[in-house]
Design a protein around this motif. Structure first.
Motif, mmCIF file in Angstrom:
data_model
loop_
_atom_site.group_PDB
_atom_site.id
_atom_site.type_symbol
_atom_site.label_atom_id
_atom_site.label_comp_id
_atom_site.label_asym_id
_atom_site.label_seq_id
_atom_site.Cartn_x
_atom_site.Cartn_y
_atom_site.Cartn_z
ATOM 1 N N THR A 55 0.839 -1.160 -0.104
ATOM 2 C CA THR A 55 0.016 0.018 0.216
ATOM 3 C C THR A 55 0.776 1.307 -0.061
ATOM 4 O O THR A 55 0.440 2.152 -0.757
ATOM 5 N N VAL A 56 1.839 1.252 0.902
ATOM 6 C CA VAL A 56 2.810 2.340 1.107
ATOM 7 C C VAL A 56 3.455 2.695 -0.254
ATOM 8 O O VAL A 56 3.526 3.893 -0.867
ATOM 9 N N LEU A 57 4.047 1.426 -1.075
ATOM 10 C CA LEU A 57 4.763 1.659 -2.296
ATOM 11 C C LEU A 57 3.573 2.029 -3.313
ATOM 12 O O LEU A 57 4.082 2.982 -4.212
ATOM 13 N N GLY A 58 2.452 1.679 -3.427
ATOM 14 C CA GLY A 58 1.405 2.171 -4.313
ATOM 15 C C GLY A 58 1.344 3.457 -4.272
ATOM 16 O O GLY A 58 0.967 4.279 -5.285
ATOM 17 N N ILE A 59 1.067 4.214 -3.017
ATOM 18 C CA ILE A 59 0.677 5.580 -2.779
ATOM 19 C C ILE A 59 1.924 6.151 -3.194
ATOM 20 O O ILE A 59 1.703 7.333 -3.907
ATOM 21 N N PHE A 60 3.169 5.714 -2.895
ATOM 22 C CA PHE A 60 4.222 6.444 -3.522
ATOM 23 C C PHE A 60 4.426 6.652 -4.898
ATOM 24 O O PHE A 60 4.769 7.699 -5.570
ATOM 25 N N LEU A 61 4.154 5.405 -5.613
ATOM 26 C CA LEU A 61 4.235 5.520 -7.073
ATOM 27 C C LEU A 61 3.031 6.389 -7.845
ATOM 28 O O LEU A 61 3.485 6.929 -8.755
ATOM 29 N N PHE A 62 1.932 6.159 -7.065
ATOM 30 C CA PHE A 62 0.807 6.912 -7.586
ATOM 31 C C PHE A 62 1.106 8.508 -7.487
ATOM 32 O O PHE A 62 0.923 9.240 -8.302
ATOM 33 N N ALA A 63 1.687 8.876 -6.392
ATOM 34 C CA ALA A 63 2.083 10.124 -6.132
ATOM 35 C C ALA A 63 3.143 10.825 -7.021
ATOM 36 O O ALA A 63 3.189 11.856 -7.631
ATOM 37 N N ALA A 64 4.168 9.831 -7.311
ATOM 38 C CA ALA A 64 5.206 10.115 -8.253
ATOM 39 C C ALA A 64 4.718 10.434 -9.730
ATOM 40 O O ALA A 64 4.961 11.152 -10.433
ATOM 41 N N ALA A 65 3.689 9.435 -10.092
ATOM 42 C CA ALA A 65 3.237 9.417 -11.458
ATOM 43 C C ALA A 65 2.418 10.584 -11.599
ATOM 44 O O ALA A 65 2.118 11.317 -12.503
ATOM 45 N N ALA A 66 1.354 11.079 -10.596
ATOM 46 C CA ALA A 66 0.600 12.180 -10.823
ATOM 47 C C ALA A 66 1.552 13.392 -10.531
ATOM 48 O O ALA A 66 1.230 14.386 -11.412
ATOM 49 N N ALA A 67 2.599 13.386 -10.066
ATOM 50 C CA ALA A 67 3.428 14.763 -10.152
ATOM 51 C C ALA A 67 4.149 14.804 -11.336
ATOM 52 O O ALA A 67 4.287 15.680 -12.067
ATOM 53 N N ALA A 68 4.515 13.771 -12.234
ATOM 54 C CA ALA A 68 5.426 13.725 -13.042
ATOM 55 C C ALA A 68 4.259 13.953 -14.408
ATOM 56 O O ALA A 68 4.350 14.881 -15.339
ATOM 57 N N VAL A 69 2.948 13.481 -14.238
ATOM 58 C CA VAL A 69 2.044 14.016 -15.114
ATOM 59 C C VAL A 69 1.419 15.357 -15.147
ATOM 60 O O VAL A 69 1.186 16.204 -16.197
ATOM 61 N N VAL A 70 1.488 15.838 -13.675
ATOM 62 C CA VAL A 70 0.924 17.331 -13.805
ATOM 63 C C VAL A 70 2.117 18.218 -14.167
ATOM 64 O O VAL A 70 1.859 19.394 -14.865
ATOM 65 N N PHE A 71 3.124 17.867 -13.745
ATOM 66 C CA PHE A 71 4.395 19.134 -13.969
ATOM 67 C C PHE A 71 5.146 18.578 -15.190
ATOM 68 O O PHE A 71 5.475 19.630 -15.981
ATOM 69 N N LEU A 72 5.360 17.515 -15.596
ATOM 70 C CA LEU A 72 6.283 17.196 -16.758
ATOM 71 C C LEU A 72 5.298 16.753 -17.868
ATOM 72 O O LEU A 72 5.844 17.089 -19.074
ATOM 73 N N GLY A 73 4.239 16.244 -18.013
ATOM 74 C CA GLY A 73 3.202 15.838 -18.921
ATOM 75 C C GLY A 73 3.049 16.856 -19.938
ATOM 76 O O GLY A 73 3.204 16.904 -21.019
ATOM 77 N N PRO A 74 2.469 18.303 -19.610
ATOM 78 C CA PRO A 74 2.173 19.526 -20.542
ATOM 79 C C PRO A 74 3.608 19.659 -21.136
ATOM 80 O O PRO A 74 3.380 20.216 -22.346
ATOM 81 N N LEU A 75 4.381 19.783 -20.559
ATOM 82 C CA LEU A 75 5.917 20.119 -21.098
ATOM 83 C C LEU A 75 6.203 19.277 -22.071
ATOM 84 O O LEU A 75 6.688 19.643 -23.296
ATOM 85 N N VAL A 76 6.209 17.916 -22.016
ATOM 86 C CA VAL A 76 6.676 16.900 -22.746
ATOM 87 C C VAL A 76 5.601 17.009 -24.072
ATOM 88 O O VAL A 76 6.065 16.942 -25.208
ATOM 89 N N ILE A 77 4.515 17.044 -23.754
ATOM 90 C CA ILE A 77 3.414 17.084 -24.879
ATOM 91 C C ILE A 77 3.734 18.476 -25.656
ATOM 92 O O ILE A 77 3.475 18.378 -26.884
ATOM 93 N N LYS A 78 3.954 19.521 -25.233
ATOM 94 C CA LYS A 78 4.030 20.816 -26.025
ATOM 95 C C LYS A 78 5.317 20.750 -26.424
ATOM 96 O O LYS A 78 5.301 21.071 -27.645
ATOM 97 N N LYS A 79 6.379 20.227 -25.909
ATOM 98 C CA LYS A 79 7.666 20.375 -26.822
ATOM 99 C C LYS A 79 8.121 19.080 -27.561
ATOM 100 O O LYS A 79 9.004 19.457 -28.543
ATOM 101 N N VAL A 80 7.425 17.960 -27.259
ATOM 102 C CA VAL A 80 7.917 16.925 -27.971
ATOM 103 C C VAL A 80 6.665 16.277 -28.740
ATOM 104 O O VAL A 80 6.890 16.292 -30.228
ATOM 105 N N ILE A 81 5.630 15.824 -28.184
ATOM 106 C CA ILE A 81 4.618 15.152 -29.014
ATOM 107 C C ILE A 81 3.675 16.088 -30.026
ATOM 108 O O ILE A 81 3.620 15.531 -31.153
#
Length: 288
Positions: A55-81
């Motif tokens: 459970t702790v590992l899942g919460i950590f991975l979900f938080a890391a994925a959410a942070a990556a999507v929120v902060f890095l996702g738009p940048l990658v989509i705008k600059k690469v995709i």
């Protein structure tokens, strides 16, 4: 300890057993009973601790994925995709895109290269209908060519699999039994986490026939094809929204969130089922 004569009035027919011997007989049974009573508690505590760690590992991975999507996702989509999609749509026609995607999906697995980006492009450009036809027809060639090429290096691949006996045991399930058994084993291996590109070549180290191999492979990759098309459509909608300087509406966020959740849960459930079915199939083969 009394002598035999003293213990039985001088007749010597039996002798009394000392108390420490009786205790020695009783103590092991008591110890076993204590261990038996303690084992469920120990197993229960281990299970609770394992689930807590998961459970702790899942919460950590979900938080890391959410942070990556929120902060890095738009940048990658705008600059690469978004630039890639714009370049593809303005440089090539639809027929050329179809040929490029078909060729990449068909040829890349033979040289151990991933073809997922071209599946996404096919999904973006042609949707679920034509995109599914392009991807599945190309994947049939992409799975047939390594099977035919690998048959020329059968002995070498067999020696290579011996380095991973547990993985090889699952792969060899594909070569056991009749046509339906081979078809089911190949389909389950395609659904399971076993690497797609590796299995294309590893399958020739078994006795699996070509027809159940290709039929099971096609049946086991249907969910992967739809997931790739959905991922491509999702990336396209995000790229269009980002390029226009806006973001998805509330309805689009809800729709895409529900779709992504269903896709992720379905993929996880199918993968877990395939893994358990493979283990059961392996046990049945060992018993036979």
């Amino acid at each position: 300890m009394e002598s035999p004569v003293a213990a039985n009035g001088g007749r010597g027919e039996y002798m009394t057993i000392p108390e420490d011997v009786e205790a020695a007989k009783i103590l092991p049974s008591a110890a076993k009973a204590g261990v038996a009573a303690e084992c469920p508690n120990v197993l229960r505590w281990r299970a609770i601790r394992w689930w807590a760690q998961v459970t702790v590992l899942g919460i950590f991975l979900f938080a890391a994925a959410a942070a990556a999507v929120v902060f890095l996702g738009p940048l990658v989509i705008k600059k690469v995709i978004a630039p890639i999609l714009y370049w593809v749509s303005t440089t090539f026609s639809r027929s050329a895109i179809a040929l490029i995607c078909f060729g990449a999906i068909a040829l890349f697995p033979s040289v151990l290269l991933p073809s997922s980006p071209f599946m996404w492009i096919a999904g973006m450009t042609f949707g679920y209908g034509y995109g599914f036809l392009i991807i599945t027809s190309a994947m049939s060639i992409g799975m047939a060519m390594p099977y035919l090429i690998g048959s020329l290096f059968h002995c070498r691949i067999h020696r290579w699999l011996e380095k991973w006996p547990k993985k090889a045991a699952f792969v060899r399930l594909a070569g056991e039994g009749d046509w339906f058994h081979q078809f089911r084993a190949v389909a389950l291996l395609r659904i399971s986490p076993f690497p797609y590109i590796v299995f294309n070549y590893a399958s020739v180290a078994t006795n699996v026939k070509y027809c159940p191999y290709i039929a099971g492979s096609m049946a086991g990759t249907i969910h992967e094809t739809f997931l790739a098309i959905y991922s491509g459509k999702l990336l396209q909608s995000l790229a269009v929204a980002t390029s226009e300087g806006s973001f998805l509406s509330v309805d689009q966020i809800i729709y895409n969130g529900i779709g992504f959740t269903i896709a992720a849960v379905s993929t996880a459930a199918i993968t877990i089922y395939a893994k358990k079915a493979l283990q059961k199939l392996q046990v049945e083969d060992e018993l036979c």
